[in-house]
Design a protein around this motif. Structure first.
Motif, mmCIF file in Angstrom:
data_model
loop_
_atom_site.group_PDB
_atom_site.id
_atom_site.type_symbol
_atom_site.label_atom_id
_atom_site.label_comp_id
_atom_site.label_asym_id
_atom_site.label_seq_id
_atom_site.Cartn_x
_atom_site.Cartn_y
_atom_site.Cartn_z
ATOM 1 N N UNK A 1039 0.435 4.097 60.598
ATOM 2 C CA UNK A 1039 1.385 4.270 61.692
ATOM 3 C C UNK A 1039 1.211 5.649 62.298
ATOM 4 N N UNK A 1040 2.005 5.896 63.324
ATOM 5 C CA UNK A 1040 1.971 7.203 63.975
ATOM 6 C C UNK A 1040 2.376 8.285 62.978
ATOM 7 N N UNK A 1041 1.876 9.498 63.144
ATOM 8 C CA UNK A 1041 2.155 10.567 62.154
ATOM 9 C C UNK A 1041 3.632 10.884 62.011
ATOM 10 N N UNK A 1042 4.345 10.812 63.097
ATOM 11 C CA UNK A 1042 5.751 11.191 63.058
ATOM 12 C C UNK A 1042 6.668 9.976 62.878
ATOM 13 N N UNK A 1043 6.090 8.812 62.614
ATOM 14 C CA UNK A 1043 6.908 7.616 62.385
ATOM 15 C C UNK A 1043 7.395 7.631 60.942
ATOM 16 N N UNK A 1044 8.693 7.621 60.784
ATOM 17 C CA UNK A 1044 9.296 7.702 59.456
ATOM 18 C C UNK A 1044 9.802 6.322 59.041
ATOM 19 N N UNK A 1045 9.448 5.914 57.823
ATOM 20 C CA UNK A 1045 9.951 4.654 57.276
ATOM 21 C C UNK A 1045 10.044 4.793 55.772
ATOM 22 N N UNK A 1046 11.125 4.292 55.208
ATOM 23 C CA UNK A 1046 11.333 4.363 53.769
ATOM 24 C C UNK A 1046 10.548 3.236 53.124
ATOM 25 N N UNK A 1047 9.565 3.619 52.299
ATOM 26 C CA UNK A 1047 8.743 2.628 51.608
ATOM 27 C C UNK A 1047 9.449 2.157 50.343
ATOM 28 N N UNK A 1048 9.214 0.912 49.949
ATOM 29 C CA UNK A 1048 9.759 0.445 48.670
ATOM 30 C C UNK A 1048 9.239 1.304 47.522
ATOM 31 N N UNK A 1049 10.051 1.453 46.504
ATOM 32 C CA UNK A 1049 9.690 2.304 45.378
ATOM 33 C C UNK A 1049 8.454 1.752 44.682
ATOM 34 N N UNK A 1050 7.428 2.640 44.543
ATOM 35 C CA UNK A 1050 6.185 2.257 43.883
ATOM 36 C C UNK A 1050 5.126 1.704 44.798
ATOM 37 N N UNK A 1051 5.438 1.551 46.110
ATOM 38 C CA UNK A 1051 4.479 0.950 47.053
ATOM 39 C C UNK A 1051 4.332 1.871 48.260
ATOM 40 N N UNK A 1052 3.928 3.114 48.035
ATOM 41 C CA UNK A 1052 3.839 4.107 49.085
ATOM 42 C C UNK A 1052 2.748 3.733 50.080
ATOM 43 N N UNK A 1053 3.088 3.828 51.375
ATOM 44 C CA UNK A 1053 2.184 3.602 52.511
ATOM 45 C C UNK A 1053 1.572 2.212 52.513
ATOM 46 N N UNK A 1054 2.223 1.247 51.827
ATOM 47 C CA UNK A 1054 1.761 -0.143 51.891
ATOM 48 C C UNK A 1054 2.546 -0.879 52.964
ATOM 49 N N UNK A 1055 1.876 -1.831 53.609
ATOM 50 C CA UNK A 1055 2.440 -2.534 54.758
ATOM 51 C C UNK A 1055 3.352 -3.673 54.291
ATOM 52 N N UNK A 1056 4.479 -3.314 53.744
ATOM 53 C CA UNK A 1056 5.447 -4.323 53.292
ATOM 54 C C UNK A 1056 6.847 -3.731 53.311
ATOM 55 N N UNK A 1057 7.810 -4.654 53.266
ATOM 56 C CA UNK A 1057 9.217 -4.273 53.260
ATOM 57 C C UNK A 1057 9.800 -4.497 51.858
#
Length: 1137
Positions: A1039-1057
């Motif tokens: 994603x964009x550098x300044x786009x902030x999203x809380x990732x699920x615990x244990x799945x950093x920077x993975x494309x899932x909710x």
């Protein structure tokens, strides 16, 4: 103010300019001719004026035909000039007089002057109208048809014969006008008493006032000695239709004095006098009927039973409760004349004794009875000392059969209040001789209350099963030899069955001993005594222990039948033994017992297959269930017609993870129910499917299933609402679920159980709403809901979290690193141990959070499991061991819980693993494997012989996850030993678990693969990761550098909710891929430097690319995060692995 003034002027102007309205004509305006008529011909009374104009007419057949032709052609003889003062008559009245003049009137010498009708007729008009108009309306085509019918009847016979034939053969009582025309043609000499009496019977069914006049005319022309009982009944009906109640009572007295049968209109007249609140006349009617009954019958003791038809018409009176209130007001007003010793007082009491039961029957006949008015009636009866045992018995027994009170209601319980009034009236005996509640009534109330689990009086004033047993012993027992009260054997057997269903073993055995003593005293023969006991008293001894899941006690009582009483167990005893094995989850014992049952010579029934189908359905064994259905068909047992047993197939499909097959089986059941091929309700089966979708967090399918079965008239119950609550809780909407419990269920008269409160409390704790969980706990205690194991576990968890929260606020450091003894929690635990009883396992409720734990292991072991887990997690290993030893001491005293459950073993393993006690960890692991093997075992005993070379049966699919938390703790214990031999153990455990069909969860897979990679088993690590984790890998999120999203615990920077990381999802975690990346980098560096790899498994980069291309691709595309601590530790630091 100015705006208001202008508005007032404007409205006032409109009123002033509005022209005056013309006054509307009064509806009671007299005819204009009245004011100008001299009235010079008013010599006679006005009611004699129309009668004087009628002349005797003899109508011949020719004139009748002419008149009929005249009516056919529309000719009407108005005759207005021949009637005196015609302007005073209403138009319809004038048309009716002209119609009578056309038909003809009785001869003056035959006609009796009826002064009573004339006094009720108005001979003046208050409304102008067109006389010709109403006269033409009266001359409708029906008159011509009647003339034709009369002509047809008189063609081949005379009027007398035609009338007799019509009276004797006609079933159509709507031809009164034709009958009366024929009667007019009959001569006076031919009008025999029999003919007149038959005519009275015919006209009695008419509802027209003119027929009532004619009937009275004929009745008065009939001599007294020629009047039948039916003639009196017809005359009374006619008088009542003309509102002449006094004359009807006079005729009734004459009939009672000379009647030869009882059907002379007493019921009709009594109902009318009661409806008009004419109580003196009502008493007179009943007394006249009673005197007639005593004259006709020698036996007077059965008068109330034989004369029940007298009160049949009273039930049809509307608002009978208001009449009852009027009678009580009459009794209070004339109490001085109604002394019990006086004749009038005796008559009143006899009347009330039959009247008030009719009031009670009508009041409770409605779908929604007026409870307040009914209770007020009993209060007034009690106040006037008129209440009787029969009134209470009738009201309470009728309520217990009423559909409104058979189901749970959130409103008041009027039947229980009436019983309390009944009991109080007997104990106080304010009315002299007042009998106690009868045995059948008390037993019916006990049966009713047991359906709602109302056994204990938690408020010290409630009517419960225990209080009713006390009343039964107080009111219907005999003195014993030791100054105790003895109940008869029938009541003792009934009470035993009641307490057996509740799981109260102590009371069942005590009552059984009392039953044996009663047989010892009444029967001298030991053989007869044993036969009495076995025929109806031994089965509660088995069933109470089966409900408590005390298998050893059930087997002991089962053997007692043959060893002590010398008899063979019957089918019922075998069914209870099968039920006990099924509740204890003992599949091997159940199969052996079922085979022994079939070989014992007893004929199995539908209930015999229930326990076997139940245990197979809970394990998802569809093949065994289908085999059992086939076996039942061969034995001729119609289990296909039972909705409960057919639901076992649906449950088996659900537990085998085949929901489409479960839907098909349910649809087939719905079709069979519609076609009448299935007995019982489908509520339980529908709840299976709704709950299955709710547990899978599929709210859409849950609501679809709920909406799909609602149009099929499948009734909802409390567990349907529980399924909806579970669906909401799974979506973290516990507040909405709690609203269902507190609002929706009470509004729909659905009872809330401890299971519902346990669900709500668990949901609040899962969401971190501790205060809301406490609110749910307080509500349950306030409403006195009986506890279950689930609710006690939930209460204990609330106490643990409350004390931990308080401890963190007071001493945060100690609470974080070294947990002290939780005194309040342990006090709660001791209280739970004291209050809990195996009878709580007898409740027919689901178990929140403990569905796979055997019932005989979940009561106290569940409490200790919570404590061991808390102390073990916070490092209090001494306290953890103390709790485990306490649980072991309990199991030694309980022969049915000699093995610790898997949950407790897992909690203990956690404590041993943190304390580095490896031998204890291994011991707990072996015990857990043995427990899981028993709970997941499938059987092939009910199926055909397996094919040669067929694969062995795997574990139950719905229970394949039992060892998931235990395996994770065991692997962590092996990893902490830091020895290469532990890798071999891990690999062997994984292989055996997968071969047997057990499930390994996502976290355990990731930790196992991480440990393989860190231990140098690169090939095994990459192979396992590629095979088990990478198929569901979703990729990285760029994603964009300044786009902030809380990732699920244990799945950093993975494309899932967060919703994608459910417990059944298996995919690589971020830490696993980082460690695998470190391993891959290590192998690359070794190959670049030309150094042979040191680990046990030698592998090249090319080999890894062949066996794990997806894993390598995920590693190569991993986002580089220099500030992330795992990448800095494993990929950028000096120590890579």
């Amino acid at each position: 103010m100015l705006e208001r003034a202008s508005a007032c002027l404007e409205s006032g102007g409109r009123q002033l300019l509005r022209r005056t309205r013309r006054c509307s004509k009064s509806r009671r305006m007299l005819h204009s001719t009245f004011w100008y008529h001299a009235a010079g011909d008013l010599g006679l009374p006005i009611w004699c004026a129309p009668a004087a104009q009628f002349e005797t007419t003899t109508i011949s057949h020719e004139s009748l035909r002419e008149r009929a032709n005249e009516h056919r052609h529309g000719g009407v003889n108005t005759g207005q000039s021949s009637i005196a003062l015609e302007f005073l008559y209403p138009a319809k009245t004038l048309a009716f007089i002209q119609h009578l003049s056309n038909i003809g009137w009785d001869n003056s010498n035959d006609r009796r002057k009826l002064h009573y009708p004339a006094s009720g007729i108005r001979h003046f008009s208050s409304r102008s109208g067109n006389v010709q108009e109403f006269t033409s309306l009266e001359a409708d085509p029906s008159l011509a048809e009647e003339n034709e019918e009369v002509e047809g009847l008189l063609k081949n016979t005379n009027a007398l014969q035609a009338l007799q034939a019509l009276l004797q053969s006609s079933n159509d009582h709507r031809r009164e006008r034709v009958v009366w025309r024929l009667y007019e043609f009959v001569g006076e000499a031919d009008r025999t008493p029999s003919l007149r009496a038959d005519l009275l019977d015919y006209l009695a069914s008419s509802k027209k006032s003119v027929d009532a006049y004619r009937l009275i005319q004929v009745f008065e022309s009939l001599a007294n000695q020629d009047r039948r009982a039916s003639s009196y009944c017809a005359a009374i009906t006619a008088y009542l239709r003309l509102n002449m109640v006094g004359t009807a009572v006079k005729i009734h007295g004459e009939a009672a004095g000379r009647a030869t049968e009882l059907s002379f209109g007493s019921d009709i007249l009594l109902a009318r006098t009661i409806q008009d609140n004419q109580w003196d006349l009502a008493f007179q009617v009943r007394e006249a009927f009673a005197s007639s009954y005593h004259c006709l019958n020698d036996k007077t003791e059965n008068f109330e039973q034989q004369s029940s038809f007298l009160w049949s018409g009273v039930l049809a009176i509307p608002e009978l409760l208001e009449r009852a209130a009027s009678l009580l007001q009459y009794a209070q007003q004339f109490a001085h004349n109604l002394a019990p010793a006086s004749d009038r007082g005796k008559s009143f009491k006899i009347f009330a004794r039959a009247f008030f039961p009719s009031v009670i029957k009508q009041a409770l006949k409605s779908k929604d009875p007026d409870e307040k008015s009914l209770l007020d009636l009993f209060d007034r009866l009690q106040e006037l000392k008129l209440s009787r045992k029969e009134y209470y018995e009738l009201a309470i027994s009728t309520m217990l059969r009423h559909s409104k009170y058979m189901q749970y209601t959130n409103e008041g319980k009027p039947h229980l209040r009436l019983y309390l009034m009944f009991r109080t009236a007997y104990l106080e005996k304010t009315q002299g001789v007042f009998l106690p509640p009868s045995e059948p009534l008390i037993r019916a109330l006990m049966n009713h209350l047991s359906r709602f689990q109302s056994y204990n009086d938690r408020r010290r004033w409630m009517i419960t099963v225990n209080s009713l047993v006390t009343d039964l012993r107080q009111f219907h027992s005999t003195p014993g030899p030791n100054n105790d009260r003895r109940l008869n054997p029938n009541n003792l057997r009934f009470i035993m069955g009641m307490y057996a269903r509740a799981g109260d073993a102590e009371k069942v055995h005590r009552i059984f001993d009392e039953l044996c003593k009663s047989y010892d005293e009444s029967t001298t023969s030991t053989r007869h005594r044993k036969q009495h006991i076995t025929s109806g008293a031994i089965w509660p001894l088995l069933y109470v222990h089966a409900r408590r899941v005390e298998l050893h006690a059930v087997v002991e009582q089962f053997q007692r039948i043959s060893n002590e009483f010398g008899l063979q167990p019957d089918t019922r005893a075998w069914n209870i033994l099968l039920h006990a094995y099924a509740r204890a989850e003992d599949l091997d014992g159940l199969v052996k017992t079922f085979e022994d049952f079939l070989e014992s010579g007893n004929a199995p029934g539908v209930d015999s297959f229930g326990p076997v189908l139940d245990i197979c359905a809970r394990r998802g064994d569809v093949d065994s269930i289908e085999a059992l259905f086939s076996k039942a068909r061969l034995l001729g047992i119609p289990i296909d017609r039972s909705a409960i047993l057919r639901g076992a197939l649906v449950l088996a499909h659900i537990n085998s993870e085949n929901l489409p097959a479960a839907e098909e089986a349910m649809e087939l059941m719905v079709q069979d129910k519609r076609d009448g091929k299935l007995d019982g309700q489908l509520t339980t089966t529908a709840n299976f499917l709704i709950t299955a979708y709710a547990l899978r967090q599929d709210s859409t399918s849950t609501m679809k299933a709920y909406g799909r079965y609602k149009p099929h008239d499948i009734p909802l119950d409390s567990y349907t609402y529980a399924a909806l609550m579970q669906s909401l809780i799974s979506m973290r909407q516990t507040n909405a679920a709690f609203t269902i419990l507190t609002t929706t269920m009470p509004n729909n008269n659905v009872q809330g159980h401890a299971f519902h409160y346990a669900l709500a409390i668990a949901g609040f704790l899962n969401e971190g709403q501790l205060n809301r969980a406490k609110d749910a706990q307080k509500r349950m205690l306030l409403r006195n809901v009986p506890h279950s194991v689930s609710s006690r576990m939930a209460f204990l968890q609330v106490k643990v979290l409350s004390e931990l929260d308080a401890l963190k606020k007071e001493r945060p450091a100690m609470a974080k690193y070294r947990l002290p003894r939780l005194k309040e929690v342990e006090e709660e635990l001791r209280q739970a141990l004291m209050e809990s009883d195996p009878s709580e396992r007898a409740l027919k409720q689901p178990r929140q959070g403990m569905r796979q734990t055997p019932l005989n292991q979940m009561v106290l072991d569940g409490y200790f499991e919570t404590m061991v887990l808390i102390y073990g997690t916070h490092g209090a290993y001494d306290l953890c061991k103390e709790m485990f030893e306490s649980a072991a001491m309990y199991r030694q005293s309980n022969p049915d819980a000699f093995e610790a459950p898997i949950g407790l073993l897992t909690a203990v393993m956690t404590g041993h693993q943190r304390a580095h006690e490896h031998a204890e960890v291994d011991k707990c692991w072996e015990l857990a494997r043995l427990q899981a093997a028993k709970l997941t075992k499938l059987t092939s005993k009910f199926q055909d012989a397996p094919m040669p070379g067929a694969p062995p049966l795997r574990v139950a699919r719905n229970r394949s996850h039992l060892l998931v938390p235990t395996t994770r703790v065991y692997f962590r214990g092996l990893a902490s030993r830091k020895a290469h031999i532990t890798i071999g153990k891990m690999r062997n455990v994984v292989s055996s678990l997968l071969d047997e069909g057990y499930t390994i969860d996502n976290l355990t897979w990731n930790e196992y693969i991480q440990y393989l990679a860190r231990s140098g088993y690169f090939l095994d690590a990459f192979t396992a990761c590629e095979s088990y984790l990478m198929p569901d890998f979703v990729g990285w999120r760029f994603a964009a550098p300044h786009y902030l999203r809380v990732d699920p615990h244990g799945y950093l920077r993975m494309d899932l909710r967060r919703k994608d990381t459910r417990k059944h999802t298996v995919m690589p975690r971020y830490k696993t891929l980082v460690i695998m990346a470190a391993a891959l980098g290590y192998i690359r560096r070794q190959e670049e430097m030309g150094i042979e790899p040191e680990p046990v498994q030698k592998c090249s980069l090319r080999r890894l690319q062949e066996v794990a291309p997806k894993t390598i691709r995920a590693i190569e595309t991993m986002p580089v995060l220099p500030d992330e601590k795992l990448q800095r530790r494993y990929l950028m630091g000096p120590r890579t692995l």
